[in-house]
Scaffold this motif. Structure first.
Motif, mmCIF file in Angstrom:
data_model
loop_
_atom_site.group_PDB
_atom_site.id
_atom_site.type_symbol
_atom_site.label_atom_id
_atom_site.label_comp_id
_atom_site.label_asym_id
_atom_site.label_seq_id
_atom_site.Cartn_x
_atom_site.Cartn_y
_atom_site.Cartn_z
ATOM 1 N N ALA A 26 0.840 -1.201 0.000
ATOM 2 C CA ALA A 26 0.000 0.000 0.000
ATOM 3 C C ALA A 26 0.873 1.248 0.000
ATOM 4 C CB ALA A 26 -0.960 -0.006 1.183
ATOM 5 N N SER A 27 1.614 1.427 -1.087
ATOM 6 C CA SER A 27 2.606 2.498 -1.151
ATOM 7 C C SER A 27 2.603 3.166 -2.516
ATOM 8 C CB SER A 27 3.995 1.922 -0.865
ATOM 9 O OG SER A 27 4.979 2.916 -0.933
ATOM 10 N N ILE A 28 2.832 4.466 -2.504
ATOM 11 C CA ILE A 28 2.992 5.253 -3.732
ATOM 12 C C ILE A 28 4.343 5.945 -3.635
ATOM 13 C CG2 ILE A 28 2.119 7.203 -5.072
ATOM 14 C CD1 ILE A 28 -0.657 6.505 -3.806
ATOM 15 N N PHE A 29 5.154 5.821 -4.689
ATOM 16 C CA PHE A 29 6.465 6.450 -4.615
ATOM 17 C C PHE A 29 7.069 6.615 -6.001
ATOM 18 C CE2 PHE A 29 7.217 1.856 -4.203
ATOM 19 C CZ PHE A 29 8.304 1.622 -5.044
ATOM 20 N N VAL A 30 8.163 7.371 -6.026
ATOM 21 C CA VAL A 30 9.044 7.399 -7.195
ATOM 22 C C VAL A 30 10.422 6.987 -6.707
ATOM 23 C CG1 VAL A 30 7.739 9.176 -8.420
ATOM 24 C CG2 VAL A 30 9.614 9.858 -6.906
ATOM 25 N N ASP A 31 11.181 6.342 -7.581
ATOM 26 C CA ASP A 31 12.526 5.947 -7.173
ATOM 27 C C ASP A 31 13.478 5.933 -8.343
ATOM 28 O OD1 ASP A 31 12.186 3.552 -8.584
ATOM 29 O OD2 ASP A 31 12.622 2.251 -6.879
ATOM 30 N N PHE A 32 14.777 5.886 -7.988
ATOM 31 C CA PHE A 32 15.846 5.647 -8.950
ATOM 32 C C PHE A 32 16.404 4.259 -8.661
ATOM 33 C CE2 PHE A 32 15.767 10.286 -8.636
ATOM 34 C CZ PHE A 32 15.825 10.662 -9.973
ATOM 35 N N THR A 33 16.597 3.481 -9.708
ATOM 36 C CA THR A 33 17.147 2.145 -9.538
ATOM 37 C C THR A 33 18.584 2.238 -9.015
ATOM 38 O OG1 THR A 33 17.767 2.123 -11.882
ATOM 39 C CG2 THR A 33 15.670 1.095 -11.275
ATOM 40 N N ARG A 34 19.082 1.119 -8.499
ATOM 41 C CA ARG A 34 20.340 1.176 -7.745
ATOM 42 C C ARG A 34 21.590 1.072 -8.597
ATOM 43 N NH1 ARG A 34 20.250 -4.566 -4.402
ATOM 44 N NH2 ARG A 34 20.100 -5.974 -6.175
ATOM 45 N N ASN A 35 21.466 0.644 -9.851
ATOM 46 C CA ASN A 35 22.648 0.463 -10.692
ATOM 47 C C ASN A 35 22.672 1.476 -11.831
ATOM 48 O OD1 ASN A 35 23.580 -1.836 -9.214
ATOM 49 N ND2 ASN A 35 22.070 -3.099 -10.288
ATOM 50 N N ARG A 36 23.861 1.907 -12.213
ATOM 51 C CA ARG A 36 24.040 2.850 -13.306
ATOM 52 C C ARG A 36 23.993 2.136 -14.653
ATOM 53 N NH1 ARG A 36 29.368 5.732 -10.666
ATOM 54 N NH2 ARG A 36 28.363 6.594 -8.814
ATOM 55 N N PRO A 37 23.478 2.782 -15.683
ATOM 56 C CA PRO A 37 22.758 4.052 -15.654
ATOM 57 C C PRO A 37 21.406 3.887 -14.952
ATOM 58 C CG PRO A 37 22.601 3.101 -17.831
ATOM 59 C CD PRO A 37 23.532 2.226 -17.057
ATOM 60 N N ARG A 38 21.097 4.790 -14.046
ATOM 61 C CA ARG A 38 19.898 4.649 -13.221
ATOM 62 C C ARG A 38 18.637 4.973 -14.012
ATOM 63 N NH1 ARG A 38 21.001 4.529 -7.499
ATOM 64 N NH2 ARG A 38 23.192 4.956 -7.061
#
Length: 275
Positions: free
Chosen positions: A133-145
């Motif tokens: 039950a979550s809403i979010f934005v994120d950047f993945t952990r590996n480059r290129p992100r």
């Protein structure tokens, strides 16, 4: 006459606005249907012992100039403490049928400024866990992100078999992925999530993700039931984040593409809606 026409055009946005933190000179929200205070806790497990944040504090501060509009909330590096606004009433939530829009600006270089090997969530809204039950934005952990917009229903709905995250194929994850996002250390990027027909008990819910006024992707065809106790929902800011956040705003309905482009183009930002 021009000012009157602008006021008429902005009136629907003014009526829909429920929360705005400009971060121009303080961390306290300029407009809030609920609690306007930014809180600090030692971690998720200590959120009940949170206290109002007094900035500058460690690696978190308000920079009075250099924001997208006025000042901005600055994370000079990863903050070990948890910073959050209480979402109750600020982010309108309904157990049966729910539309909303979340808008903010980010300035960072995700491939240089973030800690290698760690995910980064500039904004995460939940009462339980990042995948429940979550809403979010994120950047993945590996480059290129990559950059992702996410809307996770109750875990028992979207992942009833409790399948390990590492074993999931991308299509199973309730996320919109942007492979080459336009974030930069030298410029601001406008981020908008639009929630439509959530908590409707059918596969009619839609998540729209926008970057700089343009539609980046759509997540649809899922049961988006988020069972929240509104008193416990937190809008967490700057999780494993290094950079700046500005003009965080919530609206009580799903804004149209034209309205999102209006927000993107506002010369004074969201403050123009409540001056």
């Amino acid at each position: 006459m021009i000012a009157l026409l602008l006021l008429i055009q902005l009136s629907p946005l003014q009526e829909a606005l429920t929360f705005h933190a400009s971060f121009d000179s303080t961390s306290t929200a300029d407009v809030a249907a609920g609690d306007p205070v930014l809180y600090r806790a030692q971690g998720w497990g200590e959120r009940d012992n949170a206290r109002p944040a007094v900035l500058p504090e460690g690696v978190v501060s308000i920079i009075p100039h250099g924001g997208r509009h006025g000042g901005a909330l600055n994370f000079s590096r990863y903050a070990e403490a948890l910073y959050f606004f209480r979402a109750q009433d600020n982010l309108p939530y309904h157990q049966e049928g729910w539309n909303a829009t979340i808008s903010f600006w980010l300035k960072l270089d995700p491939n240089q400024g973030l800690v290698e090997g760690q995910w980064c969530d500039p904004i995460q809204i939940t009462s339980r866990a990042w995948d429940d039950a979550s809403i979010f934005v994120d950047f993945t952990r590996n480059r290129p992100r990559q950059f992702r917009f996410a809307a996770f229903a109750d875990r028992t709905i979207w992942n009833p078999d409790n399948q390990p995250w590492e074993e999931m194929v991308p299509g199973v994850m309730p996320m919109i992925t942007v492979s080459d996002p336009p974030f930069s250390h030298d410029s601001w990027t406008h981020v908008v999530l639009v929630l439509q027909k959530f908590n409707t008990d059918q596969n009619h819910a839609v998540l729209f993700g926008y970057l700089n006024g343009e539609l980046s992707g759509v997540l649809e065809g899922r049961d988006q039931i988020l069972t929240w106790n509104s008193e416990e929902v937190l809008t967490q800011i700057g999780l494993q984040f290094k950079g700046q956040i500005d003009d965080l705003a919530f609206f009580n309905r799903d804004l149209s593409t034209a309205e999102i482009q209006q927000l993107y183009m506002l010369p004074e930002g969201i403050a123009a809606l409540h001056k």
